[in-house]
Design an enzyme around this catalytic site. Structure first.
Site, PDB file in Angstrom:
ATOM      1  N   GLY A   1      42.823  36.828  70.667  1.00  0.00           N
ATOM      2  CA  GLY A   1      43.924  37.583  71.253  1.00  0.00           C
ATOM      3  C   GLY A   1      44.712  36.601  72.089  1.00  0.00           C
ATOM      4  N   GLU A   2      44.971  36.973  73.323  1.00  0.00           N
ATOM      5  CA  GLU A   2      45.680  36.073  74.231  1.00  0.00           C
ATOM      6  C   GLU A   2      44.778  35.848  75.445  1.00  0.00           C
ATOM      7  OE1 GLU A   2      48.504  34.601  73.224  1.00  0.00           O
ATOM      8  OE2 GLU A   2      48.161  33.426  75.038  1.00  0.00           O
TER       9      GLU A   2
ATOM     10  N   CYS B   1      38.189  32.160  69.100  1.00  0.00           N
ATOM     11  CA  CYS B   1      39.556  31.799  69.434  1.00  0.00           C
ATOM     12  C   CYS B   1      39.848  32.000  70.931  1.00  0.00           C
ATOM     13  CB  CYS B   1      40.521  32.571  68.537  1.00  0.00           C
ATOM     14  SG  CYS B   1      42.076  31.725  68.338  1.00  0.00           S
TER      15      CYS B   1
ATOM     16  N   ARG C   1      44.163  24.622  74.313  1.00  0.00           N
ATOM     17  CA  ARG C   1      44.812  25.815  73.740  1.00  0.00           C
ATOM     18  C   ARG C   1      45.874  25.407  72.740  1.00  0.00           C
ATOM     19  NH1 ARG C   1      47.251  29.628  78.091  1.00  0.00           N
ATOM     20  NH2 ARG C   1      47.480  30.996  76.275  1.00  0.00           N
TER      21      ARG C   1
ATOM     22  N   GLU D   1      36.255  37.319  61.563  1.00  0.00           N
ATOM     23  CA  GLU D   1      36.326  38.775  61.361  1.00  0.00           C
ATOM     24  C   GLU D   1      37.484  39.151  60.450  1.00  0.00           C
ATOM     25  OE1 GLU D   1      37.420  37.181  63.916  1.00  0.00           O
ATOM     26  OE2 GLU D   1      39.213  38.130  64.705  1.00  0.00           O
TER      27      GLU D   1
ATOM     28  N   HIS E   1      38.969  32.856  63.210  1.00  0.00           N
ATOM     29  CA  HIS E   1      38.724  34.297  63.158  1.00  0.00           C
ATOM     30  C   HIS E   1      37.885  34.702  61.932  1.00  0.00           C
ATOM     31  CE1 HIS E   1      41.707  35.797  66.178  1.00  0.00           C
ATOM     32  NE2 HIS E   1      42.183  34.583  65.987  1.00  0.00           N
TER      33      HIS E   1
END
Ligand code: GLN
Length: 189
Positions: free
Chosen positions: A46-47, A78, A105, A172, A170
């Site tokens: 996400g963030e 992530c 990042r 998922e 990711h």
């Protein structure tokens, strides 16, 4: 086996489906007390600045740190990987700071906002892991006690320290559940 998925922001539903597919019971976590009876926790992508801010707001930061010290396993993907890092290069944003890694990042650069890569992960057998990277970080420095499980473009993208696991990508978002299964096997150990 009850595994929590931090559900403040980001791709948490996909992690729940993945864990359920591996035979675990997934529970969405939003409040500190919900962590009391889970044996593992997934922090989704996400963030990381948003996830960090919400974690502080909801009183989750210390609770997660305490539960990990008590033996709860934790897996960050992530932004989740960024949350676990002791050092976030060039940033003082809130973090759990539990793992001996320094992360960069958006480390793969703007031109490569998102990309797929195939990587060999000896731990998971012969078939390469196909991974989706979305504005992904990488691990710039890993401490002595950190085991490096895979690299892409000479950057560390999967690592483990005790019962803590991180991936820069990711899993998922694919059909490959080997990473989630690996996390479950870490919990069982
Ligand atoms: N770039 C995001 C961050 O810095 C992470 C992106 C992701 O989780 N897909 O938090």
């Amino acid at each position: 086996m009850k595994i929590g998925v931090l559900a403040l922001q980001g791709a948490f539903r996909e992690h729940c489906w993945m864990l359920e597919g591996c035979g675990a019971t997934a529970v969405e976590i939003r409040k500190p007390e919900e962590l009391d009876d889970v044996v593992g926790l997934v922090i989704p992508g996400g963030e990381s600045t948003t996830i960090g801010k919400l974690m502080v707001q909801w009183g989750l930061m210390e609770k997660i740190q305490d539960r990990v010290r008590e033996g709860m396993a934790i897996y960050g993907t992530c932004a989740g990987m960024i949350m676990l890092a002791k050092e976030i290069i060039g940033s003082d944003q809130p973090r759990l700071g539990l793992m001996d890694i320094a992360v960069k990042r958006n480390g793969f650069g703007r031109q490569r906002e998102s990309f797929e890569a195939s990587m060999s992960v000896p731990e998971f057998g012969e078939e390469p892991v196909q991974a989706v990277f979305i504005r992904a970080p990488y691990i710039e420095i890993a401490g002595e006690n950190v085991k490096i499980l895979a690299m892409v473009n000479e950057k560390i993208v999967i690592a483990q320290q005790d019962k803590m696991l991180v991936t820069a990508f990711h899993p998922e978002l694919t059909n490959d559940n080997r990473i989630h299964n690996y996390f479950i096997s870490m919990i069982k150990e």
